[in-house]
Design a protein around this motif. Structure first.
Motif, PDB file in Angstrom:
ATOM      1  N   ARG A  22      30.580  -4.293 -15.759  1.00  0.00           N
ATOM      2  CA  ARG A  22      31.260  -5.001 -16.833  1.00  0.00           C
ATOM      3  C   ARG A  22      32.533  -5.589 -16.244  1.00  0.00           C
ATOM      4  O   ARG A  22      33.171  -4.999 -15.384  1.00  0.00           O
ATOM      5  CB  ARG A  22      31.591  -4.015 -17.950  1.00  0.00           C
ATOM      6  CG  ARG A  22      32.353  -4.593 -19.091  1.00  0.00           C
ATOM      7  CD  ARG A  22      32.509  -3.589 -20.236  1.00  0.00           C
ATOM      8  NE  ARG A  22      32.593  -2.205 -19.844  1.00  0.00           N
ATOM      9  CZ  ARG A  22      33.739  -1.517 -19.711  1.00  0.00           C
ATOM     10  NH1 ARG A  22      34.885  -2.081 -19.962  1.00  0.00           N
ATOM     11  NH2 ARG A  22      33.727  -0.251 -19.347  1.00  0.00           N
ATOM     12  N   VAL A  23      32.895  -6.782 -16.703  1.00  0.00           N
ATOM     13  CA  VAL A  23      34.107  -7.449 -16.242  1.00  0.00           C
ATOM     14  C   VAL A  23      35.187  -7.266 -17.298  1.00  0.00           C
ATOM     15  O   VAL A  23      34.942  -7.487 -18.486  1.00  0.00           O
ATOM     16  CB  VAL A  23      33.855  -8.960 -16.014  1.00  0.00           C
ATOM     17  CG1 VAL A  23      35.123  -9.656 -15.575  1.00  0.00           C
ATOM     18  CG2 VAL A  23      32.751  -9.176 -15.005  1.00  0.00           C
ATOM     19  N   VAL A  24      36.377  -6.863 -16.874  1.00  0.00           N
ATOM     20  CA  VAL A  24      37.518  -6.764 -17.773  1.00  0.00           C
ATOM     21  C   VAL A  24      38.566  -7.758 -17.293  1.00  0.00           C
ATOM     22  O   VAL A  24      39.048  -7.658 -16.160  1.00  0.00           O
ATOM     23  CB  VAL A  24      38.107  -5.339 -17.814  1.00  0.00           C
ATOM     24  CG1 VAL A  24      39.315  -5.291 -18.746  1.00  0.00           C
ATOM     25  CG2 VAL A  24      37.051  -4.332 -18.234  1.00  0.00           C
ATOM     26  N   ILE A  25      38.895  -8.729 -18.142  1.00  0.00           N
ATOM     27  CA  ILE A  25      39.896  -9.749 -17.807  1.00  0.00           C
ATOM     28  C   ILE A  25      41.083  -9.544 -18.734  1.00  0.00           C
ATOM     29  O   ILE A  25      40.934  -9.596 -19.955  1.00  0.00           O
ATOM     30  CB  ILE A  25      39.324 -11.166 -17.984  1.00  0.00           C
ATOM     31  CG1 ILE A  25      38.089 -11.362 -17.106  1.00  0.00           C
ATOM     32  CG2 ILE A  25      40.385 -12.219 -17.685  1.00  0.00           C
ATOM     33  CD1 ILE A  25      37.325 -12.644 -17.383  1.00  0.00           C
ATOM     34  N   THR A  52      26.935  -6.974 -17.252  1.00  0.00           N
ATOM     35  CA  THR A  52      26.321  -6.730 -18.562  1.00  0.00           C
ATOM     36  C   THR A  52      27.209  -7.239 -19.685  1.00  0.00           C
ATOM     37  O   THR A  52      26.731  -7.497 -20.782  1.00  0.00           O
ATOM     38  CB  THR A  52      26.065  -5.226 -18.772  1.00  0.00           C
ATOM     39  OG1 THR A  52      27.305  -4.523 -18.640  1.00  0.00           O
ATOM     40  CG2 THR A  52      25.052  -4.710 -17.767  1.00  0.00           C
ATOM     41  N   GLY A  53      28.499  -7.358 -19.411  1.00  0.00           N
ATOM     42  CA  GLY A  53      29.410  -7.829 -20.443  1.00  0.00           C
ATOM     43  C   GLY A  53      30.739  -8.273 -19.875  1.00  0.00           C
ATOM     44  O   GLY A  53      31.100  -7.930 -18.743  1.00  0.00           O
ATOM     45  N   VAL A  54      31.455  -9.052 -20.678  1.00  0.00           N
ATOM     46  CA  VAL A  54      32.797  -9.526 -20.327  1.00  0.00           C
ATOM     47  C   VAL A  54      33.722  -9.088 -21.447  1.00  0.00           C
ATOM     48  O   VAL A  54      33.469  -9.358 -22.619  1.00  0.00           O
ATOM     49  CB  VAL A  54      32.834 -11.070 -20.186  1.00  0.00           C
ATOM     50  CG1 VAL A  54      34.247 -11.542 -19.904  1.00  0.00           C
ATOM     51  CG2 VAL A  54      31.881 -11.539 -19.110  1.00  0.00           C
ATOM     52  N   ARG A  55      34.777  -8.390 -21.075  1.00  0.00           N
ATOM     53  CA  ARG A  55      35.778  -7.956 -22.043  1.00  0.00           C
ATOM     54  C   ARG A  55      37.087  -8.654 -21.706  1.00  0.00           C
ATOM     55  O   ARG A  55      37.548  -8.593 -20.568  1.00  0.00           O
ATOM     56  CB  ARG A  55      35.961  -6.445 -21.984  1.00  0.00           C
ATOM     57  CG  ARG A  55      37.028  -5.952 -22.936  1.00  0.00           C
ATOM     58  CD  ARG A  55      37.172  -4.470 -22.882  1.00  0.00           C
ATOM     59  NE  ARG A  55      35.948  -3.875 -23.414  1.00  0.00           N
ATOM     60  CZ  ARG A  55      35.665  -2.588 -23.309  1.00  0.00           C
ATOM     61  NH1 ARG A  55      36.478  -1.779 -22.674  1.00  0.00           N
ATOM     62  NH2 ARG A  55      34.550  -2.119 -23.828  1.00  0.00           N
ATOM     63  N   ALA A  84      25.040 -11.989 -21.084  1.00  0.00           N
ATOM     64  CA  ALA A  84      26.079 -10.954 -21.103  1.00  0.00           C
ATOM     65  C   ALA A  84      26.808 -10.993 -22.443  1.00  0.00           C
ATOM     66  O   ALA A  84      26.910 -12.031 -23.087  1.00  0.00           O
ATOM     67  CB  ALA A  84      27.076 -11.185 -19.963  1.00  0.00           C
ATOM     68  N   GLY A  85      27.332  -9.852 -22.843  1.00  0.00           N
ATOM     69  CA  GLY A  85      28.140  -9.796 -24.055  1.00  0.00           C
ATOM     70  C   GLY A  85      29.544 -10.309 -23.779  1.00  0.00           C
ATOM     71  O   GLY A  85      29.970 -10.394 -22.633  1.00  0.00           O
ATOM     72  N   PHE A  86      30.256 -10.665 -24.828  1.00  0.00           N
ATOM     73  CA  PHE A  86      31.638 -11.151 -24.703  1.00  0.00           C
ATOM     74  C   PHE A  86      32.451 -10.502 -25.810  1.00  0.00           C
ATOM     75  O   PHE A  86      32.102 -10.623 -26.985  1.00  0.00           O
ATOM     76  CB  PHE A  86      31.683 -12.670 -24.828  1.00  0.00           C
ATOM     77  CG  PHE A  86      33.032 -13.259 -24.513  1.00  0.00           C
ATOM     78  CD1 PHE A  86      33.337 -13.658 -23.227  1.00  0.00           C
ATOM     79  CD2 PHE A  86      34.000 -13.399 -25.506  1.00  0.00           C
ATOM     80  CE1 PHE A  86      34.576 -14.213 -22.923  1.00  0.00           C
ATOM     81  CE2 PHE A  86      35.234 -13.942 -25.219  1.00  0.00           C
ATOM     82  CZ  PHE A  86      35.526 -14.355 -23.919  1.00  0.00           C
TER      83      PHE A  86
END
Length: 152
Positions: A22-25, A52-55, A84-86
């Motif tokens: 998962r990416v955390v920005i 799987t997702g971007v937060r 991917a989820g956002f």
């Protein structure tokens, strides 16, 4: 040349228990249409690693306008297209929270606008011939009503 608003980001890739990433920005500074283009680019680059997702954490944003929010919606669309989820997270500062409130944008999963949704419903045939549009113009504290009849 106009100054570009200050916007910075920190991007972290987090391994999830199931093995995905998962990416955390984390954003800080001012987010508008110009600076927001960088956010969309960063999300698109991160999506190349197939997370799987971007937060996106907006806690440190001091200012965000509708142009910046539009860039977040573009990033959400890119994430959705990549599978991917956002998610928007954080505790927004008052000015940013007000933009979210006025636009009805919730924290959490940011719904990406559908490509096939028309911006407005199509008019019935012949409707424009009968339509009378009122426009309100304000100039020098004087309100002027204009009636304009449109034809097909």
């Amino acid at each position: 040349m106009p100054a570009v608003p200050f916007l910075s980001h920190r991007t972290v890739f987090v391994t999830e228990p199931g093995g995905g990433e998962r990416v955390v920005i984390t954003l800080s500074g001012e987010l508008d249409m110009v600076s927001g283009a960088m956010v969309t680019e960063v999300v698109e680059m991160c999506l190349r690693s197939r997370p799987t997702g971007v937060r996106v954490d907006i806690s440190d944003l001091t200012l965000m306008d509708c142009g910046g929010l539009g860039q977040l919606h573009r990033a959400a669309r890119a994430a959705r297209l990549a599978g991917a989820g956002f998610t928007l997270t954080g505790s927004p500062q008052p000015m940013v929270g007000r933009v979210l409130q006025l636009t009805g944008t919730p924290l959490g999963a940011l719904p990406a606008p559908r490509e096939d949704t028309p911006s407005r419903p199509a008019a019935a045939p012949g409707r424009w011939a009968r339509l009378l549009r009122l426009s309100v113009l304000t100039a020098s504290a004087t309100t002027i009503l204009l009636a304009v009849a449109e034809t097909a």
